[in-house]
Enzyme design. Structure first.
Site, PDB file in Angstrom:
ATOM      1  N   GLY A 214       0.811  -1.206   0.000  1.00 24.81           N
ATOM      2  CA  GLY A 214       0.000   0.000   0.000  1.00 24.81           C
ATOM      3  C   GLY A 214       0.847   1.259   0.000  1.00 24.81           C
ATOM      4  N   ALA A 215       0.194   2.412   0.044  1.00 29.22           N
ATOM      5  CA  ALA A 215       0.884   3.696   0.064  1.00 29.22           C
ATOM      6  C   ALA A 215       1.737   3.807   1.319  1.00 29.22           C
ATOM      7  CB  ALA A 215      -0.138   4.833   0.001  1.00 29.22           C
ATOM      8  N   ARG A 216       2.984   4.274   1.130  1.00 25.70           N
ATOM      9  CA  ARG A 216       3.919   4.486   2.240  1.00 25.70           C
ATOM     10  C   ARG A 216       4.176   3.221   3.054  1.00 25.70           C
ATOM     11  NH1 ARG A 216       6.932   8.789   1.083  1.00 25.70           N
ATOM     12  NH2 ARG A 216       5.705  10.660   0.696  1.00 25.70           N
TER      13      ARG A 216
ATOM     14  N   SER B 164       9.032   0.622  -1.989  1.00 28.30           N
ATOM     15  CA  SER B 164      10.136   1.112  -2.821  1.00 28.30           C
ATOM     16  C   SER B 164      11.477   0.916  -2.125  1.00 28.30           C
ATOM     17  CB  SER B 164       9.937   2.591  -3.158  1.00 28.30           C
ATOM     18  OG  SER B 164       8.831   2.764  -4.021  1.00 28.30           O
TER      19      SER B 164
ATOM     20  N   THR C  26       8.754   5.501 -13.761  1.00 27.84           N
ATOM     21  CA  THR C  26       7.644   5.594 -14.712  1.00 27.84           C
ATOM     22  C   THR C  26       6.741   6.794 -14.444  1.00 27.84           C
ATOM     23  OG1 THR C  26       6.292   4.134 -13.331  1.00 27.84           O
ATOM     24  CG2 THR C  26       7.615   3.103 -15.071  1.00 27.84           C
TER      25      THR C  26
ATOM     26  N   ALA D 101       8.221  13.617 -15.015  1.00 28.19           N
ATOM     27  CA  ALA D 101       8.253  14.920 -14.351  1.00 28.19           C
ATOM     28  C   ALA D 101       6.861  15.556 -14.391  1.00 28.19           C
ATOM     29  CB  ALA D 101       9.261  15.831 -15.036  1.00 28.19           C
TER      30      ALA D 101
ATOM     31  N   HIS E 112      13.511   9.950  -3.290  1.00 30.92           N
ATOM     32  CA  HIS E 112      13.856   8.645  -3.863  1.00 30.92           C
ATOM     33  C   HIS E 112      15.259   8.675  -4.448  1.00 30.92           C
ATOM     34  CE1 HIS E 112      10.108   6.050  -4.091  1.00 30.92           C
ATOM     35  NE2 HIS E 112       9.701   7.128  -3.465  1.00 30.92           N
ATOM     36  N   ARG E 113      15.575   9.745  -5.173  1.00 30.80           N
ATOM     37  CA  ARG E 113      16.876   9.833  -5.837  1.00 30.80           C
ATOM     38  C   ARG E 113      18.014   9.898  -4.817  1.00 30.80           C
ATOM     39  NH1 ARG E 113      16.027  14.203  -8.453  1.00 30.80           N
ATOM     40  NH2 ARG E 113      15.179  13.214 -10.325  1.00 30.80           N
TER      41      ARG E 113
ATOM     42  N   GLU F 127      13.782   7.908 -17.046  1.00 29.83           N
ATOM     43  CA  GLU F 127      12.378   8.234 -16.863  1.00 29.83           C
ATOM     44  C   GLU F 127      11.637   7.866 -18.133  1.00 29.83           C
ATOM     45  OE1 GLU F 127      12.005  12.287 -15.730  1.00 29.83           O
ATOM     46  OE2 GLU F 127      12.860  11.977 -13.731  1.00 29.83           O
TER      47      GLU F 127
END
Length: 418
Positions: A245-247, A251, A269, A272, A286-287, A298
């Site tokens: 789920g979200a959060r 990732s 995916t 920007a 994330h980066r 991207e």
């Protein structure tokens, strides 16, 4: 070369004294670890820790034959008493080569943090590399096999010979393992042993799972290993789907699975979004946590990427890919979903089918991230329900093609397959 691990824990050990965390609370009995120290063929002691003589005795060894005691990192806290008969402990200048009366050759390897690594070559040519806690090699020789007389390669071979064994802080510095793999110093047959293990990861099954994802393993204190002896390394799944789920931490979990490998291609995916500072902040976060050696692309054109050769690929995420695919075919509009000579439903089905086929056929190592939707509130619109249904179908189809499937809930990864 015979190696006995007198301890495998962080400098403070595991559990840490007076630490109330959950990992320390469960690190009892066989899961407890003393500070890392290694005894090589009874002749070389790497890191002198409290209770080293007693630990050696418990493992059926003695320190009486030790000819060299080498330290890898600054030791905080009170001075450790030197057991009677042992030579004075010290550190060796970077790059210096010691030839011991036992026939072992020891070379000091410079680190990118305070400390020294040691490459040890046995009289028979077996080689190990031992790195300090929190350290990664600052520079790798062009040929690890030639510097100390080790290696058993033919004249036709090029590049560095892989070590037979690596002992390193795999949890704290997975990028060190990635660097060694990139340089050819760690190969498919290298036995990677995690040491300096602290309370960052709960001991037991979770630790074993994370190490296996890096191609490494942990052993209990007191274990004796034969360097150069074949040992089956953990099988690394070629295709992994991480959903949640979200959060939920999905990732981060996906990134951990490839942190110990070099040259990873990170495929974003989401693209920007001009004029959306909150989205830019998400992308930046994330980066910033990804290794500097990773490349980023991207794109939503995933089929050619999966069909090509190259390093591991991390795709984050399928739900954003589906959003783009639905945009391209007009799948949000009720009027075009089932109408016309080429309804959006059929066009979208063809696009998702191509992606699933590419996942099935790929020869690259790939980790895919997706969202788990539909477990709670029913979307209020037909287009929202359509997206939920299509993502559920896509997730199921991709999962069927993956050797390993993980569900992340509240930061905890549950294995669904593999």
């Amino acid at each position: 070369m015979e190696l006995t691990l007198l301890g495998t824990g962080a400098p403070d050990g595991l559990p840490r004294p007076h630490c109330p965390c959950a990992a320390c609370a469960t690190a009892r009995g066989p899961l407890a670890r003393a500070a890392t120290a290694l005894l090589v063929d009874g002749a070389v002691l790497l890191d002198l820790t409290p209770g080293a003589a007693l630990a050696a005795a418990r493992a059926g060894h003695s320190l009486n034959g030790v000819r060299q005691v080498l330290l890898t990192h600054p030791h905080d806290g009170p001075a450790v008493e030197l057991p009677a008969g042992l030579p004075t402990a010290g550190r060796v200048a970077d790059g210096r080569l010691l030839t011991l009366i036992s026939g072992h050759r020891v070379r000091a390897v410079p680190m990118d943090s305070p400390g020294t690594g040691y490459e040890v070559t046995a009289p028979g040519g077996e080689r190990l590399l031992y790195l300090p806690p929190g350290g990664a090699p600052a520079g790798l020789p062009a040929d690890n096999g030639g510097g100390t007389g080790g290696g058993t390669r033919s004249a036709r071979d090029t590049g560095p010979a892989p070590y037979d064994m690596l002992l390193a802080d795999v949890i704290g510095r997975p990028d060190a393992l990635a660097r060694l793999r990139a340089a050819g110093s760690v190969g498919p047959t290298t036995d990677v042993i995690a040491v300096h293990i602290g309370h960052e990861v709960p001991p037991g099954a979770e630790l074993d799972r994370r190490l296996a994802a890096a191609g490494a393993r942990a052993v209990p204190d007191g274990t004796t290993l034969v360097v150069g002896e074949y040992h089956a390394v953990p099988d690394l799944p070629r295709r992994t789907l991480v959903t949640g789920g979200a959060r939920s931490g999905k990732s981060l979990e996906a990134e951990r699975r490839l942190a110990a490998f070099p040259g990873v291609l990170y495929v974003a995916t989401g693209g920007a979004r001009d004029g959306d500072p909150e989205w830019r902040a998400r992308v930046a976060a994330h980066r910033d946590r990804r290794p500097g050696s990773w490349r980023t692309a991207e794109t939503c054109d995933l089929v050619p990427l999966l069909a090509g050769e190259g390093p591991p690929v991390l795709i984050d995420c399928l739900s954003l890919w589906l959003t783009d695919a639905m945009d391209r075919v007009g799948a949000w509009d009720d009027a075009t979903w089932d109408a016309g000579p080429r309804p959006a439903r059929a066009t979208l089905g063809a696009r998702t089918g191509e992606l699933v086929g590419a996942v099935r056929a790929t020869r690259r190592t790939v980790v895919l991230v997706t969202n788990e939707v539909g477990s709670g509130v029913v979307p209020a619109t037909a287009s929202g329900r359509r997206f939920r249904d299509e993502l559920g179908r896509l997730n199921a189809a991709v999962a069927a093609e993956c050797e390993h499937v993980l569900l992340v809930v509240a930061g905890q990864a549950l294995t669904l397959r593999g």
